[in-house]
Write an enzyme that holds these catalytic residues in place. Structure first.
Site, PDB file in Angstrom:
ATOM      1  N   GLU A 108       0.840  -1.209   0.000  1.00 28.23           N
ATOM      2  CA  GLU A 108       0.000   0.000   0.000  1.00 28.23           C
ATOM      3  C   GLU A 108       0.875   1.258   0.000  1.00 28.23           C
ATOM      4  O   GLU A 108       0.536   2.250  -0.639  1.00 28.23           O
ATOM      5  CB  GLU A 108      -0.933  -0.020   1.215  1.00 28.23           C
ATOM      6  N   GLU A 128      -3.735  -9.526   3.708  1.00 28.53           N
ATOM      7  CA  GLU A 128      -4.553  -9.213   4.880  1.00 28.53           C
ATOM      8  C   GLU A 128      -5.697 -10.191   5.083  1.00 28.53           C
ATOM      9  O   GLU A 128      -6.056 -10.531   6.219  1.00 28.53           O
ATOM     10  CB  GLU A 128      -5.123  -7.793   4.766  1.00 28.53           C
TER      11      GLU A 128
HETATM   12  C1  3H9 Z   1      -1.561  -4.942   7.065  1.00 27.74           C
HETATM   13  O1  3H9 Z   1      -0.617  -4.610   6.421  1.00 27.74           O
HETATM   14  C2  3H9 Z   1      -2.772  -4.091   7.280  1.00 27.74           C
HETATM   15  C3  3H9 Z   1      -2.830  -2.870   6.392  1.00 27.74           C
HETATM   16  O2  3H9 Z   1      -3.445  -3.153   5.174  1.00 27.74           O
HETATM   17  C4  3H9 Z   1      -3.679  -1.794   6.991  1.00 27.74           C
HETATM   18  C5  3H9 Z   1      -3.330  -1.239   8.294  1.00 27.74           C
HETATM   19  C6  3H9 Z   1      -4.197  -0.114   8.704  1.00 27.74           C
HETATM   20  N1  3H9 Z   1       3.864  -7.738  11.887  1.00 27.74           N
HETATM   21  O3  3H9 Z   1       7.175 -15.327   8.791  1.00 27.74           O
HETATM   22  P1  3H9 Z   1       8.531 -15.239   9.378  1.00 27.74           P
HETATM   23  C7  3H9 Z   1       7.329 -11.494  12.402  1.00 27.74           C
HETATM   24  S1  3H9 Z   1      -1.630  -6.437   7.848  1.00 27.74           S
HETATM   25  C8  3H9 Z   1       4.540  -8.134  12.974  1.00 27.74           C
HETATM   26  O4  3H9 Z   1       9.001 -16.330  10.248  1.00 27.74           O
HETATM   27  P2  3H9 Z   1       9.701 -15.486   6.778  1.00 27.74           P
HETATM   28  C9  3H9 Z   1       6.972 -12.941  12.623  1.00 27.74           C
HETATM   29  O5  3H9 Z   1       6.016 -13.084  13.638  1.00 27.74           O
HETATM   30  C10 3H9 Z   1      -0.086  -7.199   7.497  1.00 27.74           C
HETATM   31  N2  3H9 Z   1       5.416  -9.159  12.971  1.00 27.74           N
HETATM   32  O6  3H9 Z   1       9.642 -14.961   8.280  1.00 27.74           O
HETATM   33  C11 3H9 Z   1       8.326 -13.524  13.002  1.00 27.74           C
HETATM   34  O7  3H9 Z   1       8.566 -13.168  14.362  1.00 27.74           O
HETATM   35  P3  3H9 Z   1       9.377 -14.150  15.305  1.00 27.74           P
HETATM   36  C12 3H9 Z   1      -0.020  -7.740   6.128  1.00 27.74           C
HETATM   37  C13 3H9 Z   1       5.612  -9.791  11.808  1.00 27.74           C
HETATM   38  O8  3H9 Z   1      10.968 -15.018   6.236  1.00 27.74           O
HETATM   39  C14 3H9 Z   1       9.293 -12.713  12.145  1.00 27.74           C
HETATM   40  O9  3H9 Z   1       8.604 -11.526  11.775  1.00 27.74           O
HETATM   41  N3  3H9 Z   1       1.214  -8.460   5.940  1.00 27.74           N
HETATM   42  C15 3H9 Z   1       4.945  -9.420  10.647  1.00 27.74           C
HETATM   43  O10 3H9 Z   1       9.370 -16.928   6.720  1.00 27.74           O
HETATM   44  C16 3H9 Z   1       9.716 -13.439  10.891  1.00 27.74           C
HETATM   45  O11 3H9 Z   1       8.570 -13.855  10.180  1.00 27.74           O
HETATM   46  C17 3H9 Z   1       1.310  -9.774   6.200  1.00 27.74           C
HETATM   47  O12 3H9 Z   1       0.352 -10.422   6.518  1.00 27.74           O
HETATM   48  C18 3H9 Z   1       4.033  -8.339  10.706  1.00 27.74           C
HETATM   49  N4  3H9 Z   1       3.364  -7.891   9.628  1.00 27.74           N
HETATM   50  O13 3H9 Z   1       8.503 -14.753   6.038  1.00 27.74           O
HETATM   51  C19 3H9 Z   1       2.675 -10.371   6.015  1.00 27.74           C
HETATM   52  N5  3H9 Z   1       5.326 -10.238   9.646  1.00 27.74           N
HETATM   53  O14 3H9 Z   1      10.738 -14.280  14.695  1.00 27.74           O
HETATM   54  C20 3H9 Z   1       2.990 -11.276   7.164  1.00 27.74           C
HETATM   55  C21 3H9 Z   1       6.221 -11.090  10.180  1.00 27.74           C
HETATM   56  O15 3H9 Z   1       9.328 -13.484  16.631  1.00 27.74           O
HETATM   57  N6  3H9 Z   1       4.322 -11.801   7.111  1.00 27.74           N
HETATM   58  N7  3H9 Z   1       6.400 -10.824  11.474  1.00 27.74           N
HETATM   59  O16 3H9 Z   1       8.604 -15.439  15.269  1.00 27.74           O
HETATM   60  C22 3H9 Z   1       4.710 -12.786   6.280  1.00 27.74           C
HETATM   61  O17 3H9 Z   1       3.963 -13.230   5.430  1.00 27.74           O
HETATM   62  C23 3H9 Z   1       6.082 -13.345   6.454  1.00 27.74           C
HETATM   63  O18 3H9 Z   1       6.527 -12.962   7.730  1.00 27.74           O
HETATM   64  C24 3H9 Z   1       7.132 -12.872   5.419  1.00 27.74           C
HETATM   65  C25 3H9 Z   1       8.543 -13.363   5.853  1.00 27.74           C
HETATM   66  C26 3H9 Z   1       6.783 -13.466   4.050  1.00 27.74           C
HETATM   67  C27 3H9 Z   1       7.168 -11.377   5.322  1.00 27.74           C
END
Ligand code: 3H9
Length: 693
Positions: A108, A128
């Site tokens: 975004e 999301e």
């Molecule tokens: C959003 O954006 C809403 C908006 O539209 C509007 C707002 C108003 N936040 O997955 P991993 C942590 S909603 C906080 O193992 P990978 C995760 O918990 C968001 N923490 O790594 C982990 O912590 P820990 C939309 C996050 O390399 C560490 O980072 N975005 C977030 O296998 C490593 O993560 C998503 O839904 C976060 N957003 O994969 C994307 N993301 O080490 C969500 C990750 O303590 N994330 N963490 O366990 C992912 O899909 C994967 O993390 C990503 C990396 C592909 C990025």
């Protein structure tokens, strides 16, 4: 260089300003990132020397979204949508230079810039919906304006990302760049300025959505196309409504509508459940008191004993991840059949355009078949996947002990047998553990890693790392009959079986369980698997409903008769008076009095039995934490993610209410319903399972 916040810096070189985000691990758009971007823009706007802003990120990825941990907490301004409004209206040229994953709020942010460039490996997505929400910072209004309605609907409601090549084709990015990304961003900005190119404000550009205006059929058609996949989930419908707003309302009104729909979801329990699942899945791979730097064993070659449905499916997981695989069978005929099934599976994938024919050949070339166990002498990991017979498994492990090289991991795929007993026949029980895959093993995401009493920590850590490589969601469990998942489902099976004897009908129970959110009810599932799997006509004594049905020649879908009947070539279950009569006769013979049973009782008996057993499993230390049990149920048994798993659901209902009902069942149905001590303790302390995590 100016330090804007602890997560953002501003670097001005001549006429180009670079805002760099550094908020490990994934540059989530938490407060210091949002504030950093807002302050950076502010400073640049006031600086006459600067003509363009490049936004880029340090570390492994571009911003991967809003900081999910902030949801549900008091909001801290600037909010993301406010920052993006400033970015959108920025009078100076803006550019996002992207690597890794531009996800959610990250994408975004990029969409609020005038231009976007990316490295070839970058990915773009709005995931999301997987968290039970929708893109709430303009994604549903801007993405359709950039890539059109059809594609935007698909990306937003599936949450699945696209790669850089596709993004370039769709106009989501302007260029794919190689080399140093920051430098490429600066050069791109200079080029745009030199060419005096117009700045493209996505919010002002309706070209790609113009044709869809007033055409509501697109949305109706799309709703129908995803209805089966998204059954029970609220977020996909709100996503569609938000995209509808992008064509029916002016941009700013559309943003308002998006926020309303976003807030509605954020307040609901589905989003709470799905966000919980996101973190639970990541926590599952963490073993308490396990050192981080534990040395891992090197796994390159994998041996699989048994080339049947299970062994073949397991083999495909490893082949897909590039491992060399040797499959052992007892007869050439079985081996040919097993390899044939694997090849056919890949060919089906290729025929759907999801893989090239060269890929099929490449994957098949990684597999070797053999009839000789000794061919496993050089494998790094062996997985035994023969049928469930302790003597056979012991014989195999004792042979493996003499064949496998030192340091090889020896795993059993048993779904309920005692892993310690299997390990005890070897001289290296520390290298033995359970790797319990779920059928079909090439599809189901769950892997129960069964930690034996003597399993070495490095063997466990290596298995967790391998699980990640083969894209499984791994959960470490302890040794007991059926481990976590099968031990719990046996409780549900007992209750649904008894409900039948007490007067509920097969299709009533299936309907109730299906409507709860499972992909199918227990009896449709049994028919699908086959009632005669593991049934032996010689020892069958008509002592269970399944035996009675099998003795009457009802084996399930495979012969058109099971709990239901099936018309030839059809998988649609049809309630069958004949099977109901067999069940009713059996019930009468066992002395049950049939009664009217309400749907509510079915839910409570089927689901609370899981919660009570889950609590016992925790008490015994078989599962590390309640959320591990939930991850097992979501990924292995079709529990709906929007209800968070049985333990989350217990908290949602209120453990006091659950316990009260369990006590009533205990009084009425006997000791199988004895409340778990942990449940009683939590209720007495006014706590929930969440307090144990
Ligand atoms: C959003 O954006 C809403 C908006 O539209 C509007 C707002 C108003 N936040 O997955 P991993 C942590 S909603 C906080 O193992 P990978 C995760 O918990 C968001 N923490 O790594 C982990 O912590 P820990 C939309 C996050 O390399 C560490 O980072 N975005 C977030 O296998 C490593 O993560 C998503 O839904 C976060 N957003 O994969 C994307 N993301 O080490 C969500 C990750 O303590 N994330 N963490 O366990 C992912 O899909 C994967 O993390 C990503 C990396 C592909 C990025």
């Amino acid at each position: 260089m100016i330090q804007l916040t602890e997560a953002a810096t501003l670097d001005i070189q001549d006429e180009i300003a670079v805002i760099t985000i550094n908020n490990p691990p994934v540059n989530a758009l938490g407060y210091p990132v949002r504030k950093g971007i807002a302050d950076g823009i502010d400073q640049v706007v006031q600086n006459d020397q600067v003509k363009a802003i490049v936004i880029t990120c340090k570390g492994r990825t571009f911003m991967a979204g809003a900081d999910i941990r902030e949801f549900g907490k008091p909001p801290l301004e600037p909010m993301l949508y406010q920052v993006l409004e400033t970015l959108d209206e920025c009078p100076k040229m803006t550019l996002s230079a992207i690597h890794g994953t531009a996800f959610g709020g990250g994408l975004e942010t990029a969409l609020s810039c005038h231009f976007r460039i990316a490295v070839p490996t970058a990915q773009f997505g709005l995931p999301e919906v997987k968290l039970g929400i929708l893109p709430g910072a303009g994604g549903t209004q801007r993405l359709p304006r950039v890539i059109g309605i059809d594609k935007a609907l698909k990306m937003i409601t599936s949450g699945n990302p696209i790669g850089a090549t596709e993004a370039l084709q769709d106009g989501l990015i302007d260029e794919i760049v190689e080399g140093d990304l920051k430098e490429a961003g600066i050069q791109f900005a200079k080029k745009v300025l030199a060419e005096n190119r117009p700045l493209i404000r996505v919010s002002q550009n309706d070209e790609k959505i113009a044709a869809a205006k007033g055409n509501n059929e697109i949305f109706d058609h799309f709703r129908k196309s995803i209805a089966r996949k998204t059954r029970g989930f609220q977020a996909p419908e709100n996503c569609i409504k938000a995209v509808e707003a992008s064509i029916n309302l002016p941009f700013k009104e559309g943003l308002k509508r998006e926020r309303e729909l976003f807030t509605e979801l954020l307040k609901g329990h589905q989003s709470a459940a799905q966000r919980y699942v996101f973190f639970a899945e990541r926590q599952a791979s963490k073993i308490p008191d396990f050192p981080k730097d534990i040395p891992l064993l090197d796994i390159k070659k994998v041996g699989i004993i048994g080339g049947g449905t299970m062994g073949g499916g397991i083999a495909m997981n490893f082949v897909n991840a590039g491992y060399l695989v040797t499959i052992i069978e007892t007869k050439q005929e079985f081996l040919n059949r097993g390899l044939g099934v694997i090849k056919k599976n890949y060919e089906i994938t290729a025929s759907k355009g999801k893989m090239s024919t060269e890929d099929v050949d490449k994957r098949m070339s990684l597999i070797t078949g053999s009839l000789n166990l000794k061919d496993l002498a050089d494998v790094d990991l062996v997985i035994e996947a023969v049928f469930e017979n302790m003597d056979l498994k012991k014989e195999i492990f004792s042979k493996l002990d003499g064949i496998c090289k030192e340091g090889a991991i020896m795993a059993t795929n048993t779904s309920f047998l005692n892993v310690n007993e299997i390990a005890s026949v070897t001289n290296r029980p520390e290298y033995v553990l359970g790797l319990h895959f779920f059928s079909p093993a090439n599809v189901m995401r769950l892997l129960e890693i069964v930690r034996g009493a003597k399993t070495d920590k490095s063997v466990l850590a290596t298995s967790l790392s391998v699980a990640k490589k083969i894209k499984k969601v791994a959960v470490v469990v302890g040794v007991c009959y059926g481990f976590v998942g099968n031990r719990m489902i046996a409780q549900r099976g007992r209750e649904t079986g008894l409900l039948l004897l007490e007067g509920a009908t097969v299709d009533q129970i299936d309907r109730v369980i299906f409507n709860f959110g499972f992909p199918m009810g227990p009896f449709v599932l049994s028919d699908l698997v086959g009632l005669n799997v593991g049934w032996d006509d010689k020892s069958s004594s008509g002592s269970t409903i399944r035996e009675v049905l099998c003795e009457a020649g009802r084996f399930g879908q495979k012969n058109g008769l099971g709990y239901y009947k099936y018309e030839q070539g059809s998988r649609t279950p049809i309630p069958d008076p004949d099977s109901l009569k067999l069940i009713a006769d059996f019930s009468a013979k066992k002395g049950y009095e049939q009664r009217e049973i309400g749907d509510d009782e079915i839910i409570k008996r089927a689901i609370y039995a899981l919660i009570n057993e889950g609590a016992k499993i925790l008490e015994e230390g078989i599962a590390v934490r309640p959320s591990d049990i939930d991850i097992i149920w979501i990924n292995g048994y079709g529990w709906p993610a929007y209800l968070g798993g049985p333990m989350f659901y217990g908290d949602l209902i209120g453990l006091d209410k659950v316990l009260e009902t369990i006590k009533q069942f205990h009084a009425k149905f006997g000791d199988v319903w004895k409340p778990a001590n942990l449940l009683e303790k939590l209720v007495a302390e006014g706590k929930g399972f969440k307090d144990l995590t």
